[in-house]
Scaffold this active site. Sequence first.
Site, PDB file in Angstrom:
ATOM      1  N   ASN A   6       0.987  -1.406   0.024  1.00  9.38           N
ATOM      2  CA  ASN A   6       0.054  -0.089   0.007  1.00  9.38           C
ATOM      3  C   ASN A   6       0.918   1.160  -0.220  1.00  9.38           C
ATOM      4  O   ASN A   6       1.601   1.500   0.949  1.00  9.38           O
ATOM      5  CB  ASN A   6      -1.015   0.089   1.269  1.00  9.38           C
ATOM      6  N   HIS A   9       1.058   6.479   1.577  1.00  4.33           N
ATOM      7  CA  HIS A   9       1.764   7.424   2.278  1.00  4.33           C
ATOM      8  C   HIS A   9       2.768   7.922   1.414  1.00  4.33           C
ATOM      9  O   HIS A   9       3.447   8.857   1.839  1.00  4.33           O
ATOM     10  CB  HIS A   9       2.051   7.067   3.836  1.00  4.33           C
ATOM     11  N   HIS A  42      -5.586   3.517  -1.484  1.00  7.93           N
ATOM     12  CA  HIS A  42      -6.950   3.798  -1.325  1.00  7.93           C
ATOM     13  C   HIS A  42      -7.270   5.221  -1.752  1.00  7.93           C
ATOM     14  O   HIS A  42      -6.760   6.407  -1.431  1.00  7.93           O
ATOM     15  CB  HIS A  42      -6.701   3.862   0.474  1.00  7.93           C
ATOM     16  N   ARG A  44      -9.453   7.704  -1.074  1.00  9.28           N
ATOM     17  CA  ARG A  44     -10.553   8.426  -0.234  1.00  9.28           C
ATOM     18  C   ARG A  44     -11.423   9.412  -0.644  1.00  9.28           C
ATOM     19  O   ARG A  44     -10.812  10.283  -1.555  1.00  9.28           O
ATOM     20  CB  ARG A  44      -9.753   8.960   1.169  1.00  9.28           C
ATOM     21  N   ARG A  48      -7.340  12.681   0.336  1.00  5.79           N
ATOM     22  CA  ARG A  48      -6.104  13.425   1.251  1.00  5.79           C
ATOM     23  C   ARG A  48      -4.790  12.774   0.997  1.00  5.79           C
ATOM     24  O   ARG A  48      -3.758  13.254   1.228  1.00  5.79           O
ATOM     25  CB  ARG A  48      -6.357  13.059   2.810  1.00  5.79           C
ATOM     26  N   GLU A  69      -8.565   0.391  -2.742  1.00  6.13           N
ATOM     27  CA  GLU A  69      -9.505   0.340  -1.700  1.00  6.13           C
ATOM     28  C   GLU A  69     -10.443   1.489  -1.987  1.00  6.13           C
ATOM     29  O   GLU A  69      -9.988   2.577  -2.150  1.00  6.13           O
ATOM     30  CB  GLU A  69      -8.561   0.480  -0.031  1.00  6.13           C
ATOM     31  N   THR A 100      -8.446   3.519   7.998  1.00 10.40           N
ATOM     32  CA  THR A 100      -9.765   2.656   8.143  1.00 10.40           C
ATOM     33  C   THR A 100      -9.713   2.065   9.559  1.00 10.40           C
ATOM     34  O   THR A 100      -8.715   1.433  10.136  1.00 10.40           O
ATOM     35  CB  THR A 100      -9.506   1.459   7.165  1.00 10.40           C
ATOM     36  N   GLU A 150     -10.880  -9.627   2.480  1.00  8.99           N
ATOM     37  CA  GLU A 150      -9.499  -9.213   3.403  1.00  8.99           C
ATOM     38  C   GLU A 150      -9.907  -9.053   4.920  1.00  8.99           C
ATOM     39  O   GLU A 150     -10.945  -8.418   5.298  1.00  8.99           O
ATOM     40  CB  GLU A 150      -9.045  -7.755   3.016  1.00  8.99           C
ATOM     41  N   HIS A 189      -3.737  -4.498   7.432  1.00  5.76           N
ATOM     42  CA  HIS A 189      -4.136  -3.561   8.459  1.00  5.76           C
ATOM     43  C   HIS A 189      -3.072  -3.617   9.475  1.00  5.76           C
ATOM     44  O   HIS A 189      -3.293  -4.512  10.448  1.00  5.76           O
ATOM     45  CB  HIS A 189      -5.540  -3.062   9.035  1.00  5.76           C
TER      46      HIS A 189
HETATM   47  N1  PXP Z   1      -5.963  -3.085   4.033  1.00  3.00           N
HETATM   48  C1  PXP Z   1      -6.765  -2.167   4.204  1.00  3.00           C
HETATM   49  C2  PXP Z   1      -8.293  -2.413   3.667  1.00  3.00           C
HETATM   50  C3  PXP Z   1      -6.493  -0.848   4.453  1.00  3.00           C
HETATM   51  O1  PXP Z   1      -7.572   0.051   4.654  1.00  3.00           O
HETATM   52  C4  PXP Z   1      -5.446  -0.597   4.798  1.00  3.00           C
HETATM   53  C5  PXP Z   1      -4.979   1.053   5.018  1.00  3.00           C
HETATM   54  O2  PXP Z   1      -5.208   1.859   3.798  1.00  3.00           O
HETATM   55  C6  PXP Z   1      -4.250  -1.669   4.465  1.00  3.00           C
HETATM   56  C7  PXP Z   1      -4.714  -2.721   4.143  1.00  3.00           C
HETATM   57  C8  PXP Z   1      -3.021  -1.133   4.905  1.00  3.00           C
HETATM   58  O3  PXP Z   1      -2.617  -0.923   6.382  1.00  3.00           O
HETATM   59  P1  PXP Z   1      -1.416  -0.422   7.090  1.00  3.00           P
HETATM   60  O4  PXP Z   1      -1.251   0.882   6.155  1.00  3.00           O
HETATM   61  O5  PXP Z   1      -1.718  -0.248   8.361  1.00  3.00           O
HETATM   62  O6  PXP Z   1      -0.227  -1.500   6.655  1.00  3.00           O
END
Ligand code: PXP
Length: 241
Positions: A6, A9, A42, A44, A48, A69, A100, A150, A189
């Site tokens: 992911n 960031h 994601h 959003r 953001r 996402e 999330t 997931e 997550h």
């Molecule tokens: N899976 C989902 C559905 C999420 O919403 C997120 C956060 O955007 C992640 C995985 C990744 O989580 P993390 O950034 O805590 O590894």
Amino acid sequence: MRLGVNIDHVATLRQVRGTCYPDPVDAARICARAGAHGITVHLREDRRHIQDRDVARLAAERVLPLNLEMANAPEIVAVTLRLKPDEVCLVPERRQELTTEGGLDAAGQRAALEPTVRALRDAGIVVSLFIAPDPRQIDAAVALGAPCIELHTGTYCEAHGAEADAELVRLIDGARIAHAAGLQVNAGHGINLQNLPGILRMPHLDTLNIGHSIIARAVFTGLHEAVAEMLRGMGEGVRSE
Ligand code: PXP
């Protein structure tokens, strides 16, 4: 087991200064070179971090399969149907949240989710639901015709001691139930190198979606090495730079 990185960031860092760098597409290329199997972002509602043009470029360049996402919101569904990522993971979303916060209430929101799941599937997009390891939610995913879930690992990753042990049992049971029901089981997550060994006790895992810890680690080691460290932790192959 596959690793979906992911890269939200990377875009966060760009958005805080309104620059054009760092570019999430460059990040996707580095993740691919290190051996990652997919990219997750994601989109959003408040935009953001990831922007529509990021999704468009990641979907068009397809450096790696793209998992988007998204909330079940009409505007986002419309964008997604236009941009056609390979996969979509439906997540709950609140504007004020930092990330999330919980799993999707697929059981409670079945009527609202049905047309979205159908439209995405008709467009050839693989649909996943981000849910807690709760048999009611797993049943709802099956009833909705989602081929994939997931499991929300955030509760486990934030817990300690007996609470963490109990949540891991729920995740292990949830993965078993979902697999037996014919669902592909992903997890994500809050996963980092410290809690990864617990996560790896979950059976039938297809993909781990991991973001924050990899990007945070990359600040010190570089993104290639941060992805490689996670792949090594998962027992998966790494490519040298
Ligand atoms: N899976 C989902 C559905 C999420 O919403 C997120 C956060 O955007 C992640 C995985 C990744 O989580 P993390 O950034 O805590 O590894």
